[in-house]
Design an enzyme around this catalytic site. Structure first.
Site, PDB file in Angstrom:
ATOM      1  N   CYS A  10      13.272  11.737   6.021  1.00  0.00           N
ATOM      2  CA  CYS A  10      13.795  11.212   7.182  1.00  0.00           C
ATOM      3  C   CYS A  10      14.956  11.488   7.937  1.00  0.00           C
ATOM      4  O   CYS A  10      14.937  12.142   9.364  1.00  0.00           O
ATOM      5  CB  CYS A  10      13.007   9.795   7.780  1.00  0.00           C
ATOM      6  SG  CYS A  10      14.048   8.569   6.469  1.00  0.00           S
TER       7      CYS A  10
ATOM      8  N   GLU B 190       9.323  15.982  15.100  1.00  0.00           N
ATOM      9  CA  GLU B 190       9.665  16.219  13.563  1.00  0.00           C
ATOM     10  C   GLU B 190       8.924  17.473  13.345  1.00  0.00           C
ATOM     11  O   GLU B 190       7.624  16.622  12.672  1.00  0.00           O
ATOM     12  CB  GLU B 190       9.645  15.293  12.914  1.00  0.00           C
ATOM     13  CG  GLU B 190      10.294  14.507  12.007  1.00  0.00           C
ATOM     14  CD  GLU B 190       9.673  13.407  10.901  1.00  0.00           C
ATOM     15  OE1 GLU B 190       8.268  12.998  11.298  1.00  0.00           O
ATOM     16  OE2 GLU B 190      10.238  12.681  10.347  1.00  0.00           O
TER      17      GLU B 190
ATOM     18  N   LYS C 195       0.565  -1.151   0.271  1.00  0.00           N
ATOM     19  CA  LYS C 195      -0.364   0.502  -0.364  1.00  0.00           C
ATOM     20  C   LYS C 195       1.207   1.083  -0.393  1.00  0.00           C
ATOM     21  O   LYS C 195       1.178   1.288   1.215  1.00  0.00           O
ATOM     22  CB  LYS C 195      -0.978   0.320   1.201  1.00  0.00           C
ATOM     23  CG  LYS C 195      -1.932   0.867   0.837  1.00  0.00           C
ATOM     24  CD  LYS C 195      -2.187   1.797   2.482  1.00  0.00           C
ATOM     25  CE  LYS C 195      -1.354   3.034   2.552  1.00  0.00           C
ATOM     26  NZ  LYS C 195      -1.741   4.344   1.861  1.00  0.00           N
TER      27      LYS C 195
END
Ligand code: NDP
Length: 469
Positions: A284, A371, A175
């Site tokens: 990231c 973050e 997915k």
């Protein structure tokens, strides 16, 4: 290319609508228009994909690994032949410049297949001799595996999972993020064109809670490899752990870029700008906290700001994400920070934000510890290595970081004390696909890369044979 592009689920070698018939829009970040529509899949589609995967997996898993490696190379060949068009789709979906999509994303997708193909051909069989017996380690496929991937490097991160999963003999239910479905859809067609047997690569589109969650919950999907945010990773872990699934979690980061007092600013400035702002800061691994020795601050800051202003970036991924990043910019001012440059909307209807540098924040402020995942870097000073380490290790994350110094040995010593899974010294995002990739603390569980990926996508079975019958 039709507009909007009509994305379909790939199940058992056919391209289908969701069983519910529902579809949803996919908006492009360059100008906010609908670039594609996609199936809004749910648990029924997951069940159909699992049935197709189960039918295809045994024959594939029984092939010699070298045959599967050859198939990986054929997929790489077809991707190579279609690389420019794939880059066009990735640029349309993510807003990144075509050159970045072509030479960062798509080149790496091809390399993912070539690398794992070669590893499959060359890795030695593991044996352990005893005085009176021999141990043979078999690597059996896990079976049907679930792969869930994010929007920032859509096909790059998906193929980083698909290649080792196929190599080790598994069938896949994947997915991609619903925000960036285009290359995953095209890739499912290209893998078919390369001759991958039907049912080995099933790709379902739609929303995380509606189709991602049923994948994680499905009792016959026995391993989940997830890359995404820490909050979603927590839900995935809570769902999968009681079912004793194999679980790989690659999650968020708040990575420090540490500049020691002996660093050469000519090397540091371009390196730190790239680490902070490549892909609009939406990687990231991006170094979103710059920690600089106080003695270098005055020399560094104007050069850094000038270089940031000259660094071209694309828009952020969506209107929602732009709102989130702008929320952090407002918070930075409330927390006492100064925005030295950037943070303003670009012209046009796309989701552009100019790259922002913030100074004056406490290293334990929310902007410096949470973050943001956008084009925003905070700058902090330190006096001693101990202080730099305390700031570096002072967040819940532990993914990556970089250290900049003219003394490489000193850099290695500092790096070893950082609580992160990966550290670069005098470079950033310099990737060797054989090395372990992953984070500690809330940045993830497990490692990807080389042998670590092969270990995750297989079950190690030991057979101990006595010398005397
Ligand atoms: P999300 O966590 O929002 O989504 C990741 C994937 O999970 C998407 O496909 C999403 O679908 C799906 N998902 C959402 N809810 C569920 C659920 N309940 N069950 C199963 N799947 C679900 O991350 P983003 O897409 O926003 O990506 C950005 C994040 O990814 C950042 O935090 C970044 O640091 C991290 N990341 C980590 C990397 C690493 O290697 N450590 C590499 C790259 C990114 P949908 O899109 O439909 O919501």
């Amino acid at each position: 290319m039709p507009s909007p592009i009509h994305v379909l689920n790939a199940i058992g070698g056919t391209w289908q609508e969701a069983e519910s018939g529902q579809r949803m829009d996919n908006v492009g970040p360059k100008d906010g228009t609908v670039v594609a529509t996609l199936p809004r899949s749910d648990g029924k589609d997951v069940e159909a994909a699992v049935i197709a995967a189960e039918a295809a997996q045994p024959a594939w898993g029984a092939l010699p690994i070298t045959d599967r490696a050859d198939m990986l190379d054929r997929i790489a060949d077809v991707m190579e032949a279609n690389a420019d068009a794939l880059a066009e789709l990735e640029a349309l979906d993510t807003g990144k410049p075509w050159e970045v999509a072509r030479h960062v994303d798509i080149d790496r997708c091809i390399r993912n297949f070539r690398f794992f193909a070669e590893l499959g051909r060359t890795r030695p069989e593991q044996t352990f001799a005893m005085d009176d017996a021999m141990n043979y380690v078999l690597r059996k496929p896990v079976g049907v595996v679930g792969l869930i991937s994010p929007w920032n490097l859509p096909l790059y991160l998906l193929t980083w999972k698909v290649a080792p999963a196929l190599l080790m003999g598994n069938a896949i239910v994947a997915k991609p993020s619903e925000i960036t479905p285009l290359t995953a859809h095209r890739f499912s067609e290209l893998a078919d064109e390369a001759g991958l047997p039907a049912g080995l690569l099933n790709v379902l589109h739609g929303l995380g809670p509606e189709v991602g969650q049923p994948i994680v919950e499905h009792p016959r999907i026995t391993a989940i490899s997830f890359t995404g945010g820490t909050a979603t990773g927590r839900i995935v872990a809570a769902t999968a752990a009681p079912m004793f699934k194999k679980l790989s979690l690659e999650l968020g980061g708040k990575n420090a870029t540490v500049i020691l007092e002996d660093a050469d600013l000519d090397t540091v400035v371009p390196g730190v700008v790239r680490a902070g702002f490549l892909n609009s800061g939406q990687i990231c691994l991006c170094g979103s906290r710059v920690l600089i020795h106080a003695s270098l601050y005055d020399a560094f800051l104007p050069r850094f700001v000038e270089a940031v202003e000259a660094f071209g970036i694309g828009p952020v991924i969506s209107a929602d994400h732009r709102d989130k990043v702008e929320g952090y910019l407002a918070l930075a001012l409330e927390e006492g920070g100064q925005i030295l440059t950037g943070g303003t909307r670009g012209e046009g209807t796309g989701f552009h934000l100019t790259p922002a540098v913030i100074a004056g924040l406490s290293p334990d402020s929310r902007c410096a510890t949470e973050e943001i995942f956008g084009p925003v870097v905070t700058v902090h000073t330190f006096q001693t290595e101990e202080e730099a380490l305390a700031i570096t290790n002072g967040t819940e994350y532990g993914l990556a970081g970089s250290v900049w110094t003219s003394d490489a040995e000193r850099g290695r010593r500092f790096a070893a004390q950082m609580d992160t899974g990966m550290v670069w010294v005098n470079t950033w995002l310099h990737r060797d696909l054989r090395v372990p990739f992953g984070g500690v603390k809330h940045s993830g569980v497990g490692r990807e890369g080389g042998e670590w990926s092969l270990g995750f996508f297989s079950e190690a079975v030991n057979i101990c044979v006595a010398d005397k019958a």
